[in-house]
Write an enzyme that holds these catalytic residues in place. Sequence first.
Site, PDB file in Angstrom:
ATOM      1  CG  MET A 121       1.960   7.856   4.751  1.00  0.00           C
ATOM      2  SD  MET A 121       3.549   7.022   4.609  1.00  0.00           S
ATOM      3  CE  MET A 121       4.633   8.418   4.713  1.00  0.00           C
ATOM      4  CG  ASN A 122      -1.109   9.020  12.533  1.00  0.00           C
ATOM      5  OD1 ASN A 122      -0.438   8.791  13.526  1.00  0.00           O
ATOM      6  ND2 ASN A 122      -1.999   9.988  12.479  1.00  0.00           N
ATOM      7  NE  ARG A 123       5.111  11.250  11.656  1.00  0.00           N
ATOM      8  CZ  ARG A 123       5.672  12.450  11.670  1.00  0.00           C
ATOM      9  NH1 ARG A 123       6.967  12.568  11.543  1.00  0.00           N
ATOM     10  NH2 ARG A 123       4.956  13.534  11.838  1.00  0.00           N
ATOM     11  CB  THR A 132       1.416  10.851  15.528  1.00  0.00           C
ATOM     12  OG1 THR A 132      -0.001  10.620  15.575  1.00  0.00           O
ATOM     13  CG2 THR A 132       2.007  10.847  16.926  1.00  0.00           C
TER      14      THR A 132
END
Length: 175
Positions: free
Chosen positions: A52-54, A151
Amino acid sequence: MENIIWLLYYQAMEKIIHPIPPVYDNLSEILILGSFPSVKSREEGFFYGHRMNRFWKVMESLFSVKHLATIEEKKDFLLSHHIALWDVIGECSIEGSDDSSIRDAKPNDISKLIGQSKINMIFTNGNAASKLYRLLLLPSTGIDDICLPSTSPRNASYSLERLIWRWSIILNYLD
């Protein structure tokens, strides 16, 4: 009672040495610093491993590249775009992935990395990384950082589009 609760909390924390080496070479122009790898990143063995880290989505969009799937693809991408990547902290006590739980932080030695490259700008990924950088590393590097929005999935107030817009500043510092 409060002291016992704090002691139990402190005992739940793990002392961890940063397990991921920096990504850089002599052509690196900018350095992006996180705070410390998350549990998922430590398990994966590479930066921003939480699905889920962007971070990687932001990089893919900024540089118009397709999905970076493997660690080797990510390393090659960073080096081909003259981006160095590492974290401020080299060792600390931490509970899970919670930056606010970090205690006894010892910084990574980024002087070698800076000395062996063309790094002239440092960007920090989020407020925690920026605060830690300014406290632990700025006095030795003398290079001010530009703090970019995190992020992390915990930074839900930023949409992916807004992150991409804010992170686009890094393009101004690359040849």
